[in-house]
Design a protein around this motif. Structure first.
Motif, mmCIF file in Angstrom:
data_model
loop_
_atom_site.group_PDB
_atom_site.id
_atom_site.type_symbol
_atom_site.label_atom_id
_atom_site.label_comp_id
_atom_site.label_asym_id
_atom_site.label_seq_id
_atom_site.Cartn_x
_atom_site.Cartn_y
_atom_site.Cartn_z
ATOM 1 N N ASN A 128 -6.837 14.217 -119.841
ATOM 2 C CA ASN A 128 -7.099 14.646 -118.459
ATOM 3 C C ASN A 128 -6.329 15.914 -118.118
ATOM 4 O OD1 ASN A 128 -8.785 12.402 -117.826
ATOM 5 N ND2 ASN A 128 -6.965 11.123 -117.636
ATOM 6 N N VAL A 129 -5.140 16.066 -118.723
ATOM 7 C CA VAL A 129 -4.341 17.263 -118.472
ATOM 8 C C VAL A 129 -5.048 18.504 -119.022
ATOM 9 C CG1 VAL A 129 -2.122 18.379 -118.942
ATOM 10 C CG2 VAL A 129 -2.212 15.938 -118.437
ATOM 11 N N THR A 130 -5.757 18.331 -120.149
ATOM 12 C CA THR A 130 -6.513 19.448 -120.730
ATOM 13 C C THR A 130 -7.486 20.026 -119.715
ATOM 14 O OG1 THR A 130 -6.382 18.397 -122.903
ATOM 15 C CG2 THR A 130 -8.011 20.131 -122.648
ATOM 16 N N LEU A 131 -8.057 19.149 -118.897
ATOM 17 C CA LEU A 131 -8.979 19.584 -117.847
ATOM 18 C C LEU A 131 -8.306 20.600 -116.935
ATOM 19 C CD1 LEU A 131 -11.725 19.081 -116.337
ATOM 20 C CD2 LEU A 131 -10.505 17.382 -114.993
ATOM 21 N N ALA A 132 -7.047 20.313 -116.561
ATOM 22 C CA ALA A 132 -6.338 21.186 -115.629
ATOM 23 C C ALA A 132 -5.857 22.469 -116.293
ATOM 24 C CB ALA A 132 -5.145 20.442 -115.026
ATOM 25 N N ILE A 133 -5.256 22.341 -117.477
ATOM 26 C CA ILE A 133 -4.584 23.476 -118.099
ATOM 27 C C ILE A 133 -5.566 24.463 -118.725
ATOM 28 C CG2 ILE A 133 -2.986 24.129 -119.950
ATOM 29 C CD1 ILE A 133 -1.462 21.566 -119.423
ATOM 30 N N SER A 134 -6.606 23.950 -119.352
ATOM 31 C CA SER A 134 -7.484 24.806 -120.147
ATOM 32 C C SER A 134 -8.827 25.089 -119.490
ATOM 33 C CB SER A 134 -7.721 24.165 -121.521
ATOM 34 O OG SER A 134 -6.498 23.876 -122.139
ATOM 35 N N GLY A 300 -20.223 25.457 -121.365
ATOM 36 C CA GLY A 300 -19.128 25.363 -122.322
ATOM 37 C C GLY A 300 -17.846 24.884 -121.677
ATOM 38 N N GLY A 301 -17.520 25.450 -120.507
ATOM 39 C CA GLY A 301 -16.316 25.026 -119.788
ATOM 40 C C GLY A 301 -16.391 23.579 -119.351
ATOM 41 N N LEU A 302 -17.565 23.154 -118.850
ATOM 42 C CA LEU A 302 -17.730 21.760 -118.430
ATOM 43 C C LEU A 302 -17.630 20.810 -119.626
ATOM 44 C CD1 LEU A 302 -20.641 22.072 -115.820
ATOM 45 C CD2 LEU A 302 -18.230 21.598 -115.365
ATOM 46 N N ALA A 303 -18.226 21.199 -120.759
ATOM 47 C CA ALA A 303 -18.156 20.360 -121.962
ATOM 48 C C ALA A 303 -16.708 20.174 -122.397
ATOM 49 C CB ALA A 303 -18.970 20.994 -123.088
ATOM 50 N N MET A 304 -15.936 21.252 -122.298
ATOM 51 C CA MET A 304 -14.525 21.176 -122.665
ATOM 52 C C MET A 304 -13.768 20.184 -121.779
ATOM 53 S SD MET A 304 -11.836 24.322 -122.680
ATOM 54 C CE MET A 304 -10.277 24.246 -123.543
ATOM 55 N N GLY A 305 -14.033 20.260 -120.473
ATOM 56 C CA GLY A 305 -13.355 19.364 -119.542
ATOM 57 C C GLY A 305 -13.778 17.917 -119.705
ATOM 58 N N LEU A 306 -15.083 17.681 -119.839
ATOM 59 C CA LEU A 306 -15.585 16.310 -119.936
ATOM 60 C C LEU A 306 -15.151 15.635 -121.236
ATOM 61 C CD1 LEU A 306 -19.188 16.891 -118.522
ATOM 62 C CD2 LEU A 306 -17.273 15.769 -117.368
ATOM 63 N N LEU A 307 -14.965 16.442 -122.307
ATOM 64 C CA LEU A 307 -14.558 15.873 -123.592
ATOM 65 C C LEU A 307 -13.057 15.604 -123.663
ATOM 66 C CD1 LEU A 307 -16.688 17.775 -126.260
ATOM 67 C CD2 LEU A 307 -16.683 15.329 -125.793
ATOM 68 N N GLY A 308 -12.288 16.204 -122.735
ATOM 69 C CA GLY A 308 -10.836 16.044 -122.777
ATOM 70 C C GLY A 308 -10.381 14.596 -122.858
ATOM 71 N N PRO A 309 -10.801 13.712 -121.912
ATOM 72 C CA PRO A 309 -10.375 12.307 -121.978
ATOM 73 C C PRO A 309 -10.835 11.605 -123.256
ATOM 74 C CG PRO A 309 -11.246 12.845 -119.801
ATOM 75 C CD PRO A 309 -11.537 14.018 -120.679
ATOM 76 N N THR A 310 -12.046 11.907 -123.728
ATOM 77 C CA THR A 310 -12.548 11.288 -124.970
ATOM 78 C C THR A 310 -11.697 11.704 -126.159
ATOM 79 O OG1 THR A 310 -14.800 11.310 -124.084
ATOM 80 C CG2 THR A 310 -14.571 11.019 -126.460
ATOM 81 N N VAL A 311 -11.369 13.013 -126.228
ATOM 82 C CA VAL A 311 -10.514 13.506 -127.309
ATOM 83 C C VAL A 311 -9.142 12.830 -127.244
ATOM 84 C CG1 VAL A 311 -9.303 15.547 -128.200
ATOM 85 C CG2 VAL A 311 -11.699 15.714 -127.532
ATOM 86 N N GLY A 312 -8.629 12.633 -126.014
ATOM 87 C CA GLY A 312 -7.341 11.957 -125.852
ATOM 88 C C GLY A 312 -7.356 10.534 -126.401
ATOM 89 N N LYS A 313 -8.432 9.795 -126.115
ATOM 90 C CA LYS A 313 -8.549 8.428 -126.644
ATOM 91 C C LYS A 313 -8.652 8.434 -128.169
ATOM 92 C CE LYS A 313 -10.850 6.693 -122.480
ATOM 93 N NZ LYS A 313 -12.131 6.247 -121.888
ATOM 94 N N LEU A 314 -9.391 9.403 -128.717
ATOM 95 C CA LEU A 314 -9.507 9.509 -130.177
ATOM 96 C C LEU A 314 -8.157 9.841 -130.804
ATOM 97 C CD1 LEU A 314 -12.898 11.439 -130.529
ATOM 98 C CD2 LEU A 314 -12.444 9.069 -131.184
#
Length: 462
Positions: A128-134, A300-314
């Protein structure tokens, strides 16, 4: 509490790139040149680079609530000044005040997260932090393009005010203090050296980014900034033996943190370089409007944000290497694809390559933030997040300066040889993407050296 901090950080960091599309409106409304108007973005980045080194000391002296209240209060004040600014000079003051508040939020978020979130859950939360920072800087131009369709550049600040005010109000209602503040003195010589060094370096690089690569004073500013940083580093090494340093460089002795920091800087450099080149390509050479450019790059920006939590769980499940290594390869492949840009490249290819870049960055940022900060002892979290935030600003300025300098030099050379302006600029962009691709290749090497988890996280996972 972490959700509120993430939301607040997203709102304040979004403003770093929010003004990029507003430059023509500012020139017309406030009667300033393009070079002067660029300062609404340059001053923001410059202030961030100058203030972040001090946040490690600041966050140790105040409670969590006090840090949050001060950061959001300063940001809201700057936003209000900017919205009502009658002249360009006052607008610039408002942007500087905004940036001072923003500079505190990211280290506050990182320090709080590392303190309150258990080791085995950090990947999920850091997603979720990736959403904010990146993602926030990536979405800034697209959001501003949409808002500017409705009216004046002042709407960019008017729209942010109630959102930031609500986040500040509800955040303070639910915020609790984490840990105890430590009373410590600040070494003002270090603070001055950090401000002059990091601020001067970012300023000098931003001048290169505006295409002023041939000016001797610009090179002098960069060298003076680098010299001041060298003095700052020597001062910190001395204070580490005799007292409390402003920025504890012993964090860099932790190999995993140092590797993560290196990978983050290179990846952020690549992201900011592409953020500069793609709008130039789409608007100057392909004739798209700022709104059309923003909409094309938004998926591209939205995909990056939406994938952040999924990447974190992985990350929590698989560790870092299985994510960062493919992510690094994806970054290199997408930038390599952009080296083939042409006057007829289909827009779906541009969108697909940009989406691949953003998704690859999402797969990279979340694990390296979590792994790097997790490698530090708790008392070094404020210093680690301060170093990370400072170098992120330097990497952004360096990425911008590098690609624009390469593109400008190549374009000028070809124009002098008789090429048309459009053909010369296109060739310059291709060469800039080649350079970015070559630098990004280093992320693959660094990713291969990273451990999959920190030792404590590996024990918890087992």
């Amino acid at each position: 509490m972490v959700r509120l901090l993430v939301l607040a950080t997203f709102v304040v960091i979004l403003n770093e790139t929010l003004m990029i599309n507003a430059i023509p409106r500012l020139m017309e409304s406030l009667q300033v040149t393009e070079q002067a108007a660029q300062w609404v973005s340059t001053a923001f980045m410059l202030t961030m680079a100058a203030v972040i080194p001090i946040t490690g000391w600041f966050l140790q002296r105040v409670t969590t609530r006090q840090g949050y209240a001060i950061a959001m209060g300063v940001f809201l004040t700057g936003t209000a000044i900017s919205a009502a600014a009658p002249t360009f000079a006052i607008l610039l003051v408002g942007r500087i005040v905004q940036a001072a508040g923003t500079a505190v939020m990211m280290p506050l978020l990182m320090t709080t997260l590392m303190t309150v979130v258990p080791e085995q859950d950090r990947g999920r939360v850091m997603g979720n932090v990736t959403l904010a920072i990146s993602v926030a800087p990536a979405l800034g131009p697209a959001v501003s393009g949409l808002i500017l369709q409705l009216g004046s550049w002042r709407l960019l600040f008017v729209a942010v005010l109630p959102i930031a005010g609500s986040v500040a109000y509800f955040g303070l209602r639910q915020m609790t203090n984490i840990g105890e503040p430590k009373v410590s003195s600040i070494d003002w010589f270090s603070a001055a050296a950090a401000t002059l060094g990091f601020g001067g370096l970012v300023y000098g690089l931003s001048l290169f980014g505006e295409g002023n690569a041939t000016q001797g004073p610009t090179i002098g500013i960069v060298l003076a900034g680098a010299a001041a940083i060298a003095v700052f580093v020597l001062r910190q090494l001395k204070l580490q033996r005799t007292g409390a340093p402003l920025m504890d460089l012993r964090t860099l002795r932790h190999r995993t943190f140092a590797l993560s920091l290196t990978l983050m800087c290179v990846a952020f450099l690549a992201m900011m370089g592409s953020m500069i080149l793609l709008p130039l390509y789409l608007q100057n050479l392909r004739g798209l409007t700022p709104l059309q450019t923003g909409l094309l790059l938004m998926p591209g920006g939205l995909a990056m944000g939406l994938l952040g939590p999924t990447v974190g769980k992985l990350y929590d499940r698989l560790g870092s290497r299985r994510l960062v290594l493919p992510g690094s390869i994806g970054i290199v492949l997408s930038l390599a694809g952009f080296t083939q840009v042409s006057m007829t490249m289909p827009y779906w290819q541009v969108l697909a390559l940009h989406a691949l870049l953003m998704v690859s960055l999402a797969a990279t940022f979340t694990p390296i933030f979590t792994l790097g900060m997790g490698a530090l002892p708790p008392d070094m979290y404020p210093h680690g997040s301060s170093i990370l935030g400072t170098l992120q600003q330097v990497a952004a300025a360096l990425g911008t300066a590098l690609v624009v300098t390469v593109m400008t030099a190549r374009t000028s050379h070809l124009v002098a040889d008789g090429a048309t302006a459009a053909a010369a600029q296109l060739s310059g962009m291709k060469l800039a993407f080649v350079v970015a691709t070559a630098i990004a290749a280093a992320t693959i090497v660094v990713a291969a050296l990273l451990p999959s988890r920190t030792p404590a996280a590996a024990d918890a996972h087992a």
